[in-house]
Design a protein around this motif. Structure first.
Motif, short mmCIF file in Angstrom:
data_model
loop_
_atom_site.label_atom_id
_atom_site.label_comp_id
_atom_site.label_asym_id
_atom_site.label_seq_id
_atom_site.Cartn_x
_atom_site.Cartn_y
_atom_site.Cartn_z
N ALA A 110 23.94 49.62 -56.13
CA ALA A 110 24.69 50.44 -54.94
C ALA A 110 25.78 51.19 -55.26
CB ALA A 110 25.36 49.07 -54.32
N LEU A 111 26.50 51.17 -56.76
CA LEU A 111 27.11 52.11 -57.12
C LEU A 111 26.63 53.45 -57.45
CD1 LEU A 111 29.13 49.58 -59.41
CD2 LEU A 111 30.27 50.85 -57.87
N LEU A 113 37.46 40.90 -43.46
CA LEU A 113 38.48 41.95 -43.41
C LEU A 113 37.74 43.10 -43.69
CD1 LEU A 113 41.38 40.16 -45.02
CD2 LEU A 113 41.03 40.46 -42.80
N ALA A 114 36.35 43.32 -43.98
CA ALA A 114 35.48 44.23 -44.34
C ALA A 114 35.30 45.09 -43.27
CB ALA A 114 34.37 44.18 -45.43
N HIS A 115 35.24 46.63 -43.40
CA HIS A 115 34.75 47.64 -42.51
C HIS A 115 32.88 47.23 -42.86
CE1 HIS A 115 38.67 48.91 -42.47
NE2 HIS A 115 38.53 48.75 -41.26
N VAL A 116 32.54 47.29 -44.23
CA VAL A 116 31.21 47.62 -44.51
C VAL A 116 30.99 46.28 -45.55
CG1 VAL A 116 29.52 48.76 -45.75
CG2 VAL A 116 31.17 50.03 -44.18
N GLU A 137 21.59 54.17 -44.48
CA GLU A 137 23.02 54.41 -43.50
C GLU A 137 24.24 53.61 -44.14
OE1 GLU A 137 24.59 52.97 -38.97
OE2 GLU A 137 22.71 51.90 -39.89
N ALA A 138 24.17 52.53 -44.51
CA ALA A 138 25.49 51.97 -45.12
C ALA A 138 25.81 52.82 -46.58
CB ALA A 138 24.92 50.54 -45.64
N LEU A 139 24.89 53.41 -47.25
CA LEU A 139 25.20 53.99 -48.47
C LEU A 139 25.92 55.55 -48.08
CD1 LEU A 139 22.34 52.90 -50.70
CD2 LEU A 139 24.88 52.27 -51.02
N ASP A 140 25.13 55.96 -47.04
CA ASP A 140 25.76 57.28 -46.50
C ASP A 140 27.22 57.20 -45.83
OD1 ASP A 140 23.22 58.38 -47.37
OD2 ASP A 140 22.70 58.40 -45.11
N HIS A 141 27.24 56.13 -45.33
CA HIS A 141 28.62 56.03 -44.64
C HIS A 141 29.64 55.57 -45.93
CE1 HIS A 141 31.58 54.61 -41.70
NE2 HIS A 141 31.60 53.58 -41.94
N VAL A 142 29.63 55.05 -46.82
CA VAL A 142 30.40 54.66 -47.80
C VAL A 142 30.76 55.94 -48.50
CG1 VAL A 142 30.80 53.54 -49.95
CG2 VAL A 142 29.83 52.13 -48.11
#
Length: 895
Positions: free
Chosen positions: A487-488, A444-447, A84-89
């Motif tokens: 992750a990259l 301050l991060a969104h993810v 979910e996080a990687l798709d979102h980014v």
């Protein structure tokens, strides 16, 4: 050095790896201690440290706990899975690039990354997303060295090796508190000097630091006057005939212009002395020593680099070595000591915004085409991007809509930090990869993406002498933490570039990195490790430390470079660079009459996300101190150990005052480590000006005009708590990690009664079903309380009108190690004592062995009169040696 390791039967558990801290790049032997912990020792076979470790490296095993770890991705404050996080980014990046172009996306990376992480980040953003805007926090520590090297050598290349520091007859340390910031190198120099008494050491620094302990001469020059000092040295060497004429004529260009520029501003020693505000006799002594000592090494660090004239300072130093031909040979040369463990690795892969990869540059169309063809990246960025300060300005204006921050904390570490916070607050999409859950930037991060930490990472780093070493994992990453390169790569695959980011592991990335370094390299590019382009995974795993370059077909490695006069410029000649001295961009004024200098403490690192986890590294300097000369303290009404407000036109901070004659009058010094997570007002980079060197983009962190004023308080106190407390004192507070507890140093402007009523409310919320022990005296403003649960001490609080009314922290702190306190301890906890167990050890002096000043003073009183004797009795000073200057000062006090 004796290296303590597990018994021979456990040798299979020993992992050879590399330290996580400074650019010295020390080898580490790590192993399980059989109790769930990790034993750490220096690697005697590693050529950077030969078994030595500093206090920070020695404590690495204590930083590996899970407290505060980020163990799963977080989206909008809620836990999420990786998919979910990687798709979102990836989806957000794709949408922003489609709407605003690829340059609306930026990466801000870190010298804490491994080279393999760095490589994939650079390739993804510059090569495939197509944005120019990738920069690194290494911009803050060594960008001026990069720029100076490129102007002089045609490449970013440190020519020497650590061995030269030991072989030199004269070591000139410029803008470097080596004893605290690179302790292992300092000890190598100290040992060499002890073995060769004729060896000399000069320290050029506005402050008198611990490094001066081994100095034959200290030059406390005015801030920013380094160019004048070294221009004057260039003229003196030339005019007195200390010139390697053959080397200059055959292998250099530009000397006449450099001499002309030097003569215009500093025609003689008297002019240099005026520029630098130094005694002319001391300047003359330095010049005479340099003239006499062919084997001279000039070591420089942040005091040179972190300046609006940093690149010119670097070239002024290099000019003197080109003139004398003292470069690339044993015991001589200019030597840049970098700040982070992989700052140089980042330089190798192009992690600076004005670089491509493998030391290739945007100003060379052939290089752009070469990288494009190698990566098969049709969208490769073709021009330099924003450097760090401008990058965050562009985030603030909305030019950049999305930023991915990796392994760094710019909301604390960048100058004008308040503006950085406002920029991130306004940014459409902020991604932060880190191993800790709570930092000023993470807030301050969104993810948030959970990264692997030291001890879990697998890859390579490059130290200050161009030596590539392996970082190897000691254990699996906990929870859902993953390597940054992974992750990259996963984001790259989701953006449609699966073939380009199909990396099974770090060895595959390293091989590609090595192939690119050798791709169409005819020797004009300095960085080349083509010999490892096809290294199998098994040999990568076993890779021994080596210095680059290591070209394909070469059997011998080059320890030193440029000694043959062959540089990497178009005509193979080294370049003298004409430089003119200029003061810092912002001068002291009537409104802001003092100059603020910032830097590091001995036992802390960057923003303390790692070192702040271990109590013994917090013991020497538990709170941030503003160092002030006594004359300035009297001038501005400051008291030793009182509170002071430091203000500039950019922001403000509050710190305790440390009066010291070692501080140059007219200047103050503050550490850069404390964050909003650990202190109410200790973020000194709120105060620091954002002026940068026009060539390198490195900020002027060493010279900000400020004013100081005393902060009035009506009470002071401290709280000890088994659990961290989330509170915002209306005055001053600093959090300190203790053994089994947190300590909060407090002070405030309100009445003591109001303060303890607020603390009682906080304590009641933090510890339910508590048994209270209380002492209140409103008439004199004194308060003490302890909260117990099940007989175990949970929290203790102490308030008094001033520090003299407070007990020692040592006694009550020791009670947190008890599962249940005794009746006697119950009676004494309000008195701040632990009867029969804890003598007041005083402030820590030796962090490696936990030796306090009280124990040292007692040993001196008992007859110890040398550092050797203190070491034999207490072990103080027997590991990294960083505390030896303080030990000598204590001994001198009773001489």
């Amino acid at each position: 050095m004796t290296v303590l390791l597990p018994p021979a039967g456990e040798a299979r558990d020993i992992v050879r790896t590399t330290c996580a801290y400074c650019g010295v790049g020390c080898g580490v032997l790590a192993s399980s201690d059989g109790r769930g912990g990790t034993t750490v020792a220096g690697d005697p076979a590693h050529p950077a440290n030969f078994g030595r470790l500093c206090s920070k490296g020695s404590a690495l095993g204590e930083t590996l706990g899970l407290e505060g770890r980020l163990l799963a991705p977080v989206i909008g404050g809620r836990p999420a899975g990786w998919d979910e996080a990687l798709d979102h980014v990836a989806n957000r990046f794709a949408a922003i690039a489609a709407a605003h172009g690829p340059d609306a996306i930026a990466f801000y990376v870190s010298g804490q990354l491994l080279t393999e992480d760095y490589y994939v980040a650079n390739k993804l953003l510059k090569g495939f997303i197509g944005s120019r805007h990738l920069d690194t926090n290494s911009r803050l520590c060594m960008a001026s060295s990069v720029a100076g090297h490129r102007r002089a050598f045609g490449s970013d290349t440190v020519p020497g090796a650590y061995e030269d520091l030991e072989l030199a007859d004269l070591v000139v340390l410029v803008g470097s508190n080596l004893a605290w910031c690179h302790p292992v190198l300092f000890q190598r120099i100290a040992a060499a000097r002890e073995a060769r008494p004729d060896m000399r050491v000069v320290v050029v620094d506005p402050r008198r630091t611990a490094t001066c302990d081994i100095a034959d001469l200290h030059l406390p020059l005015a801030a920013g006057s380094d160019v004048a000092l070294f221009n004057g040295l260039l003229l003196h060497l030339h005019d007195t005939g200390v010139v390697d004429r053959r080397f200059v004529d055959r292998h250099t260009a530009g000397l006449d212009a450099a001499l002309e520029a030097a003569r215009a501003a500093t025609p003689d020693i008297a002019a240099v002395a005026r520029w630098c505000d130094l005694p002319a006799a001391d300047v003359a002594r330095l010049y005479a020593w340099v003239a006499q000592a062919e084997r001279t090494v000039t070591v420089y660090s942040q005091g040179v680099n972190q300046s609006s004239a940093g690149t010119d300072k670097v070239n002024a130093i290099i000019n003197t070595h080109l003139l004398t031909g003292r470069i690339g040979r044993p015991g001589m040369g200019p030597f840049s000591v970098t700040g982070q463990p992989n700052a140089m690795g980042g330089r190798e892969v192009g992690a600076l915004a004005n670089q491509l990869a493998a030391h290739m540059d945007y100003d060379d169309p052939v290089a752009i085409d070469r990288v494009r063809r190698f990566w098969q990246a049709p969208r490769l960025a073709t021009g330099a991007g924003h450097k760090a300060i401008d990058l965050f300005r562009a985030i603030g204006t909305g030019e950049i809509k999305a930023v991915w921050v990796m392994a760094t904390n710019p909301a604390v570490s960048l100058p004008d930090a308040g503006q950085v916070v406002r920029a991130l607050q306004a940014c459409d999409f902020v991604v932060v990869s880190d191993f800790v859950r709570d930092t000023d930037t993470a807030r301050l991060a969104h993810v948030l993406l959970p990264a692997a930490a030291w001890g879990e990472k697998d890859g390579t780093v490059t130290n200050s002498e161009r030596r590539i070493s392996r970082q190897r994992p000691l254990r699996p990453a906990p929870g859902l933490a993953r390597p940054d390169w992974w992750a990259l790569s996963q984001v790259g695959r989701r953006l449609g570039y699966a073939d380009a980011f199909d990396y099974p592991g770090p060895a595959d990335i390293f091989r590609e990195h090595a192939r690119l370094s050798a791709f169409e390299n005819d020797g004009r590019r300095a960085f080349d490790i083509g010999a490892l382009a096809d290294v199998p995974a098994s040999l990568y795993d076993d890779l021994e430390p080596f210095q680059w370059p290591w070209r394909a077909g070469e059997s011998g490695l080059q320890q030193r470079l440029f000694g043959d006069g062959s540089f990497h410029t178009s005509d193979r000649r080294g370049r003298f660079v004409a430089v003119t001295p200029r003061p810092p961009r912002h001068a002291a004024t009537e409104a802001f009459p003092l100059v603020l200098n910032t830097g590091r403490y001995r036992d802390q690192w960057h923003t303390m996300t790692r070192t702040g986890r271990t109590p013994r590294l917090s013991a020497h300097r538990p709170v941030p101190l503003l160092a002030v000369h006594p004359d300035d303290a009297a001038r501005f009404g400051l008291a030793d150990d009182g509170l002071a407000r430091i203000e500039s036109q950019w922001g403000a901070a509050v710190m305790r005052v440390q009066m010291t004659a070692e501080q140059r009058p007219g200047t103050v010094f503050a550490p850069m480590h404390w964050t909003g997570v650990l202190s109410a007002a200790g973020r000194v980079n709120e105060v620091v000006n954002p002026q940068a060197d026009p060539t390198s983009g490195q900020p002027e962190l060493k010279a900000t005009p400020v004013r100081v004023s005393a902060v009035a308080t009506r009470w002071q106190g401290f709280v000890l708590s088994r659990q961290p407390l989330g509170f915002d004192c209306r005055g001053y507070w600093v959090a300190v990690r203790g053994a089994g507890h947190w300590r909060y140093e407090l002070a405030g402007p309100e009445a003591p009664v109001a303060a303890w009523e607020r603390l009682e409310a906080l304590a009641t919320a933090a510890v339910t079903d508590a048994e209270w022990l209380l002492y209140r005296d409103p008439a004199i403003g004194r308060y003490r309380a302890a909260l117990l649960h099940g007989g175990q001490l949970q929290l203790a609080m102490y308030i008094a009108p001033d520090a003299a009314g407070l007990p020692s922290r040592t006694g009550p702190a020791a009670l947190f190690s008890e599962a249940r306190i005794t009746p006697g301890q119950r009676r004494s906890v309000l008195a701040g004592r632990d009867p029969g167990r804890s003598a007041d050890l005083g402030p820590a002096v030796c962090a490696c062995h936990g030796v306090g000043r009280g124990a040292i003073e007692a040993a001196i009183a008992a007859g110890c009169r040398t550092t050797r004797a203190l070491g034999e009795r207490l072990r103080a000073g027997t590991n990294c040696g960083s505390c030896l200057p303080e030990l000598r000062a204590l001994l001198a006090g009773v001489a």
